[in-house]
Motif scaffolding. Structure first.
Motif, PDB file in Angstrom:
ATOM      1  N   ALA A  60       0.853  -1.126   0.045  1.00 45.76           N
ATOM      2  CA  ALA A  60      -0.050  -0.021  -0.105  1.00 45.76           C
ATOM      3  C   ALA A  60       0.959   1.314   0.096  1.00 45.76           C
ATOM      4  O   ALA A  60       0.409   2.173  -0.074  1.00 45.76           O
ATOM      5  N   GLU A  61       2.130   1.258   0.567  1.00 42.95           N
ATOM      6  CA  GLU A  61       3.068   2.431   0.526  1.00 42.95           C
ATOM      7  C   GLU A  61       3.532   2.611  -0.944  1.00 42.95           C
ATOM      8  O   GLU A  61       3.775   3.753  -1.183  1.00 42.95           O
ATOM      9  N   PHE A  62       3.465   1.722  -1.661  1.00 46.33           N
ATOM     10  CA  PHE A  62       4.066   1.987  -2.980  1.00 46.33           C
ATOM     11  C   PHE A  62       3.104   1.542  -4.438  1.00 46.33           C
ATOM     12  O   PHE A  62       3.515   1.749  -5.641  1.00 46.33           O
ATOM     13  N   GLY A  63       2.000   1.221  -3.980  1.00 48.35           N
ATOM     14  CA  GLY A  63       1.037   0.927  -4.995  1.00 48.35           C
ATOM     15  C   GLY A  63      -0.222   1.860  -4.826  1.00 48.35           C
ATOM     16  O   GLY A  63      -0.276   2.634  -3.957  1.00 48.35           O
ATOM     17  N   LYS A  64      -1.361   1.405  -5.866  1.00 48.51           N
ATOM     18  CA  LYS A  64      -2.394   2.189  -5.542  1.00 48.51           C
ATOM     19  C   LYS A  64      -3.810   1.538  -6.039  1.00 48.51           C
ATOM     20  O   LYS A  64      -3.377   0.267  -6.710  1.00 48.51           O
ATOM     21  N   ILE A  65      -5.063   1.679  -5.632  1.00 46.64           N
ATOM     22  CA  ILE A  65      -6.003   1.052  -6.067  1.00 46.64           C
ATOM     23  C   ILE A  65      -6.512   1.644  -7.551  1.00 46.64           C
ATOM     24  O   ILE A  65      -6.675   2.829  -7.392  1.00 46.64           O
ATOM     25  N   ILE A  66      -6.803   0.438  -8.290  1.00 50.94           N
ATOM     26  CA  ILE A  66      -7.274   1.159  -9.599  1.00 50.94           C
ATOM     27  C   ILE A  66      -8.725   0.536  -9.852  1.00 50.94           C
ATOM     28  O   ILE A  66      -9.618   1.066 -10.745  1.00 50.94           O
ATOM     29  N   CYS A  67      -8.968  -0.222  -8.872  1.00 52.90           N
ATOM     30  CA  CYS A  67     -10.703  -0.726  -8.998  1.00 52.90           C
ATOM     31  C   CYS A  67     -11.094  -1.498  -7.946  1.00 52.90           C
ATOM     32  O   CYS A  67     -10.220  -2.212  -7.304  1.00 52.90           O
ATOM     33  N   ILE A  68     -12.264  -1.195  -7.494  1.00 54.48           N
ATOM     34  CA  ILE A  68     -12.888  -2.044  -6.360  1.00 54.48           C
ATOM     35  C   ILE A  68     -14.237  -2.601  -6.821  1.00 54.48           C
ATOM     36  O   ILE A  68     -14.949  -1.824  -7.281  1.00 54.48           O
ATOM     37  N   THR A  85     -21.280  -4.409  -9.094  1.00 56.60           N
ATOM     38  CA  THR A  85     -20.836  -3.199  -9.556  1.00 56.60           C
ATOM     39  C   THR A  85     -19.560  -2.864  -9.063  1.00 56.60           C
ATOM     40  O   THR A  85     -18.733  -3.493  -8.472  1.00 56.60           O
ATOM     41  N   SER A  86     -19.032  -1.899 -10.030  1.00 56.75           N
ATOM     42  CA  SER A  86     -17.454  -1.725  -9.614  1.00 56.75           C
ATOM     43  C   SER A  86     -17.145  -0.014  -9.785  1.00 56.75           C
ATOM     44  O   SER A  86     -17.970   0.683 -10.159  1.00 56.75           O
ATOM     45  N   PHE A  87     -16.088   0.255  -8.804  1.00 57.36           N
ATOM     46  CA  PHE A  87     -15.440   1.678  -8.688  1.00 57.36           C
ATOM     47  C   PHE A  87     -14.241   1.862  -9.380  1.00 57.36           C
ATOM     48  O   PHE A  87     -13.536   0.912  -8.911  1.00 57.36           O
ATOM     49  N   TRP A  88     -13.915   2.713 -10.327  1.00 55.95           N
ATOM     50  CA  TRP A  88     -12.671   2.830 -10.766  1.00 55.95           C
ATOM     51  C   TRP A  88     -12.596   4.549 -11.184  1.00 55.95           C
ATOM     52  O   TRP A  88     -13.365   5.139 -11.248  1.00 55.95           O
ATOM     53  N   GLY A  89     -11.161   4.677 -11.853  1.00 57.45           N
ATOM     54  CA  GLY A  89     -10.805   6.088 -11.861  1.00 57.45           C
ATOM     55  C   GLY A  89      -9.944   6.497 -11.116  1.00 57.45           C
ATOM     56  O   GLY A  89      -8.803   5.749 -10.632  1.00 57.45           O
ATOM     57  N   ILE A 206     -11.920  -4.316 -14.931  1.00 54.78           N
ATOM     58  CA  ILE A 206     -12.794  -4.350 -14.162  1.00 54.78           C
ATOM     59  C   ILE A 206     -13.607  -5.796 -14.436  1.00 54.78           C
ATOM     60  O   ILE A 206     -14.086  -6.263 -13.525  1.00 54.78           O
ATOM     61  N   THR A 207     -13.490  -6.207 -15.717  1.00 50.71           N
ATOM     62  CA  THR A 207     -14.117  -7.419 -15.888  1.00 50.71           C
ATOM     63  C   THR A 207     -13.716  -8.415 -15.092  1.00 50.71           C
ATOM     64  O   THR A 207     -14.110  -9.450 -14.372  1.00 50.71           O
ATOM     65  N   TYR A 208     -12.272  -8.533 -14.958  1.00 46.43           N
ATOM     66  CA  TYR A 208     -11.490  -9.573 -14.311  1.00 46.43           C
ATOM     67  C   TYR A 208     -11.741  -9.365 -13.019  1.00 46.43           C
ATOM     68  O   TYR A 208     -12.014 -10.528 -12.266  1.00 46.43           O
ATOM     69  N   CYS A 209     -11.591  -8.159 -12.228  1.00 43.35           N
ATOM     70  CA  CYS A 209     -12.108  -7.942 -10.771  1.00 43.35           C
ATOM     71  C   CYS A 209     -13.488  -8.319 -10.416  1.00 43.35           C
ATOM     72  O   CYS A 209     -13.698  -9.235  -9.405  1.00 43.35           O
ATOM     73  N   GLU A 210     -14.493  -8.227 -11.347  1.00 41.11           N
ATOM     74  CA  GLU A 210     -15.945  -8.491 -11.022  1.00 41.11           C
ATOM     75  C   GLU A 210     -16.233 -10.142 -10.873  1.00 41.11           C
ATOM     76  O   GLU A 210     -16.721 -10.733 -10.467  1.00 41.11           O
ATOM     77  N   LYS A 211     -15.300 -10.519 -12.024  1.00 41.23           N
ATOM     78  CA  LYS A 211     -15.133 -12.190 -11.917  1.00 41.23           C
ATOM     79  C   LYS A 211     -14.789 -12.857 -10.642  1.00 41.23           C
ATOM     80  O   LYS A 211     -15.216 -13.807 -10.125  1.00 41.23           O
TER      81      LYS A 211
END
Length: 237
Positions: A60-68, A85-89, A206-211
């Motif tokens: 978490a100190e060196f990465g970031k979230i691109i999709c939940i 559903t997904s959150f991204w951006g 996003i598709t991968y995350c939702e799967k």
């Protein structure tokens, strides 16, 4: 027992993360040194900190979230429905939107969060990135002072361990042995950074995350000895 949990009270979740920058050189010199120190015991002697940077998304100190991505049941009587559903951006906006979902719809004492290895990875990562981005922690993520049995989180990996703390089973392996359709039929976690930074294909991620979210829900159903969801019971919103 998990059979007694109301499925409508569970929020299933998964996150996708990448390094904060597209390359090691995107970091300032001080952060590069901190990365080198952070990973010195994970890297083999011949692997440089720069070469290892492709794995920065798991910290978490060196990465970031691109999709939940999240999923939840809205079952009524014998009719099942699983909404995804997904959150991204922008990461800060992703975190604010996810926090708003928890505070608005999943904030009662009966509500639970569930993921695969979520207690070890997804949930701590989300909480840390919220603090870094100045987003207030929702109650479901604020674990300070809570006893282990008061933490409102379920973890399919932990449930599968049955107390065996040495045992790790990937989501892909667990879906295979339980007869659940694999979510890893396109990309896997090691390819997300490439798809994000080189291919610029957030829709594929996003598709991968939702799967993955659907797979976690299916595993939970198998633990309860219930029928798996069929495509007609899954709604993408």
């Amino acid at each position: 027992m998990i059979q007694k949990i109301n499925l409508n009270n569970i929020l299933f979740l998964d996150i996708e993360t990448v390094p904060q920058y597209d390359s090691f050189m995107g970091m300032d010199h001080e952060t590069q040194k901190l990365w080198e120190q952070k990973t010195q015991y994970q890297r083999r002697d011949e692997v440089t900190a720069e070469d290892f940077y492709e794995r920065a998304g798991i910290w978490a100190e060196f990465g970031k979230i691109i999709c939940i991505s999240v999923g939840y049941f809205t079952n009524k009587s014998d009719i099942r429905n699983f909404r995804v559903t997904s959150f991204w951006g922008d990461e800060a906006q992703i975190l604010r939107d996810f926090s708003n979902l928890l505070n608005t719809h999943f904030n009662d004492s009966v509500h639970l969060l569930c993921g695969h290895n979520a207690k070890e990875f997804d949930i701590p990562f989300i909480a840390r990135r919220m603090i870094i981005n100045g987003v207030a922690l929702p109650d479901k993520l604020n674990l300070f002072g809570k006893k282990p049995w008061e933490v409102p989180h379920l973890d399919t990996l932990e449930l599968w361990k049955f107390g065996d703390y040495k045992h790790f089973t990937s989501l892909k392996l667990l879906t295979k042995v339980l007869g659940v359709p694999s979510p890893k039929d396109d990309i896997d976690g090691s390819e997300v950074a490439r798809v994000f930074y080189i291919e610029n294909d957030i829709d594929r991620i996003i598709t991968y995350c939702e799967k993955d979210v659907i797979a976690v829900a299916q595993i939970f159903l198998r633990f309860r000895r219930e029928d798996l969801l069929i495509e007609e019971e899954i709604t993408h919103v």
